[in-house]
Design a protein around this motif. Structure first.
Motif, PDB file in Angstrom:
ATOM      1  N   GLY A   8       0.769  -1.238   0.000  1.00 37.69           N
ATOM      2  CA  GLY A   8       0.000   0.000   0.000  1.00 37.69           C
ATOM      3  C   GLY A   8       0.795   1.280   0.000  1.00 37.69           C
ATOM      4  N   GLY A   9       2.106   1.194  -0.024  1.00 40.99           N
ATOM      5  CA  GLY A   9       2.892   2.420  -0.083  1.00 40.99           C
ATOM      6  C   GLY A   9       2.765   3.085  -1.435  1.00 40.99           C
ATOM      7  N   GLY A  10       3.342   4.274  -1.551  1.00 41.92           N
ATOM      8  CA  GLY A  10       3.295   4.963  -2.832  1.00 41.92           C
ATOM      9  C   GLY A  10       3.638   6.423  -2.692  1.00 41.92           C
ATOM     10  N   LEU A  11       3.285   7.179  -3.728  1.00 46.42           N
ATOM     11  CA  LEU A  11       3.557   8.607  -3.788  1.00 46.42           C
ATOM     12  C   LEU A  11       2.262   9.375  -3.589  1.00 46.42           C
ATOM     13  N   VAL A  12       2.297  10.367  -2.712  1.00 44.84           N
ATOM     14  CA  VAL A  12       1.117  11.171  -2.428  1.00 44.84           C
ATOM     15  C   VAL A  12       1.545  12.616  -2.205  1.00 44.84           C
ATOM     16  N   GLN A  13       0.667  13.546  -2.508  1.00 42.00           N
ATOM     17  CA  GLN A  13       0.974  14.957  -2.279  1.00 42.00           C
ATOM     18  C   GLN A  13       0.777  15.320  -0.810  1.00 42.00           C
ATOM     19  N   ALA A  14       1.473  16.327  -0.396  1.00 39.93           N
ATOM     20  CA  ALA A  14       1.314  16.813   0.972  1.00 39.93           C
ATOM     21  C   ALA A  14      -0.155  17.157   1.229  1.00 39.93           C
ATOM     22  N   GLY A  15      -0.616  16.768   2.421  1.00 36.14           N
ATOM     23  CA  GLY A  15      -2.019  16.963   2.768  1.00 36.14           C
ATOM     24  C   GLY A  15      -2.908  15.797   2.410  1.00 36.14           C
ATOM     25  N   GLY A  16      -2.378  14.876   1.646  1.00 33.42           N
ATOM     26  CA  GLY A  16      -3.151  13.724   1.211  1.00 33.42           C
ATOM     27  C   GLY A  16      -3.144  12.598   2.220  1.00 33.42           C
ATOM     28  N   SER A  17      -3.764  11.488   1.820  1.00 34.46           N
ATOM     29  CA  SER A  17      -3.898  10.320   2.691  1.00 34.46           C
ATOM     30  C   SER A  17      -3.416   9.062   1.987  1.00 34.46           C
ATOM     31  N   LEU A  18      -3.026   8.114   2.807  1.00 33.46           N
ATOM     32  CA  LEU A  18      -2.569   6.824   2.292  1.00 33.46           C
ATOM     33  C   LEU A  18      -2.795   5.788   3.391  1.00 33.46           C
ATOM     34  N   ARG A  19      -3.128   4.576   2.988  1.00 33.95           N
ATOM     35  CA  ARG A  19      -3.252   3.495   3.961  1.00 33.95           C
ATOM     36  C   ARG A  19      -2.296   2.372   3.578  1.00 33.95           C
ATOM     37  N   VAL A  20      -1.473   1.978   4.518  1.00 32.40           N
ATOM     38  CA  VAL A  20      -0.605   0.830   4.316  1.00 32.40           C
ATOM     39  C   VAL A  20      -1.132  -0.343   5.132  1.00 32.40           C
ATOM     40  N   SER A  21      -0.933  -1.529   4.602  1.00 25.34           N
ATOM     41  CA  SER A  21      -1.443  -2.746   5.235  1.00 25.34           C
ATOM     42  C   SER A  21      -0.297  -3.713   5.479  1.00 25.34           C
ATOM     43  N   CYS A  22      -0.545  -4.627   6.394  1.00 21.53           N
ATOM     44  CA  CYS A  22       0.461  -5.633   6.720  1.00 21.53           C
ATOM     45  C   CYS A  22      -0.249  -6.944   7.034  1.00 21.53           C
ATOM     46  N   THR A  23       0.118  -7.967   6.302  1.00 25.36           N
ATOM     47  CA  THR A  23      -0.460  -9.287   6.515  1.00 25.36           C
ATOM     48  C   THR A  23       0.573 -10.202   7.153  1.00 25.36           C
ATOM     49  N   VAL A  24       0.140 -10.931   8.167  1.00 20.89           N
ATOM     50  CA  VAL A  24       1.044 -11.815   8.906  1.00 20.89           C
ATOM     51  C   VAL A  24       0.560 -13.253   8.774  1.00 20.89           C
ATOM     52  N   SER A  25       1.469 -14.152   8.541  1.00 21.38           N
ATOM     53  CA  SER A  25       1.139 -15.573   8.497  1.00 21.38           C
ATOM     54  C   SER A  25       2.179 -16.353   9.291  1.00 21.38           C
ATOM     55  N   GLY A  26       1.775 -17.550   9.730  1.00 23.70           N
ATOM     56  CA  GLY A  26       2.718 -18.420  10.414  1.00 23.70           C
ATOM     57  C   GLY A  26       2.742 -18.313  11.927  1.00 23.70           C
ATOM     58  N   ARG A  27       1.859 -17.486  12.479  1.00 23.08           N
ATOM     59  CA  ARG A  27       1.782 -17.420  13.938  1.00 23.08           C
ATOM     60  C   ARG A  27       0.347 -17.046  14.299  1.00 23.08           C
ATOM     61  N   THR A  28       0.018 -17.151  15.599  1.00 17.72           N
ATOM     62  CA  THR A  28      -1.320 -16.777  16.055  1.00 17.72           C
ATOM     63  C   THR A  28      -1.387 -15.260  16.161  1.00 17.72           C
ATOM     64  N   PHE A  29      -1.813 -14.651  15.080  1.00 19.14           N
ATOM     65  CA  PHE A  29      -1.777 -13.192  14.945  1.00 19.14           C
ATOM     66  C   PHE A  29      -2.445 -12.492  16.121  1.00 19.14           C
ATOM     67  N   SER A  30      -3.582 -13.005  16.550  1.00 23.86           N
ATOM     68  CA  SER A  30      -4.375 -12.314  17.564  1.00 23.86           C
ATOM     69  C   SER A  30      -3.758 -12.346  18.959  1.00 23.86           C
ATOM     70  N   SER A  31      -2.640 -13.029  19.126  1.00 24.95           N
ATOM     71  CA  SER A  31      -2.007 -13.120  20.448  1.00 24.95           C
ATOM     72  C   SER A  31      -0.906 -12.095  20.672  1.00 24.95           C
ATOM     73  N   TYR A  32      -0.556 -11.369  19.642  1.00 25.76           N
ATOM     74  CA  TYR A  32       0.630 -10.513  19.719  1.00 25.76           C
ATOM     75  C   TYR A  32       0.350  -9.079  19.303  1.00 25.76           C
ATOM     76  N   ALA A  33       1.084  -8.170  19.949  1.00 26.30           N
ATOM     77  CA  ALA A  33       1.033  -6.778  19.544  1.00 26.30           C
ATOM     78  C   ALA A  33       1.648  -6.617  18.155  1.00 26.30           C
ATOM     79  N   MET A  34       1.278  -5.520  17.515  1.00 33.89           N
ATOM     80  CA  MET A  34       1.857  -5.179  16.215  1.00 33.89           C
ATOM     81  C   MET A  34       2.306  -3.726  16.236  1.00 33.89           C
ATOM     82  N   GLY A  35       3.295  -3.423  15.423  1.00 30.20           N
ATOM     83  CA  GLY A  35       3.781  -2.056  15.379  1.00 30.20           C
ATOM     84  C   GLY A  35       4.162  -1.635  13.978  1.00 30.20           C
TER      85      GLY A  35
END
Length: 124
Positions: A8-35
């Motif tokens: 979800g990264g990319g180029l955006v103008q100042a004042g704009g919005s962007l959403r980045v996402s992160c998908t995790v596999s191989g562990r119990t995702f709901s048991s751990y903090a994310m940063g």
């Protein structure tokens, strides 16, 4: 094997919005903090935002507070970073990280798994 993949990264103008996402596999995702961390050219990597295992607690760096929102969907094993009112100084490679524990932390040492990063560039 744990995999952490940002998108979800990319180029955006100042004042704009962007959403980045992160998908995790191989562990119990709901048991751990994310940063989310970021690293600008010639700078140290810095903490941006964190979220506890349940999503009930979030924490932000002062530089992004009020502009960025971290959230997670434990059913989909995904964590998001919604970035609004972007500034040129937000330009960096953004890294998603999986915590060692359920509680969130701004310390890199408390994150065990890291993605490859996604570039976010904010033009003035």
């Amino acid at each position: 094997q744990v995999q952490v993949v940002e998108s979800g990264g990319g180029l955006v103008q100042a004042g704009g919005s962007l959403r980045v996402s992160c998908t995790v596999s191989g562990r119990t995702f709901s048991s751990y903090a994310m940063g989310w961390f970021r690293q600008a050219p010639a700078e140290e990597r810095e903490f941006v935002a964190g979220i506890s295992y349940s999503g009930g607690t979030t924490y932000y760096a002062d530089s992004v507070k009020g502009r960025f929102t971290i959230s997670r969907d434990n059913a989909k094993n995904v964590v998001y970073l919604q970035m609004n009112s972007l500034k040129p100084e937000d330009t960096a490679v953004y890294y998603c990280a999986g915590g060692r524990f359920g509680r969130l932390s701004p310390r890199e040492s408390e994150y065990a798994y890291w993605g490859q990063g996604t570039q976010v560039t904010v033009s003035s």
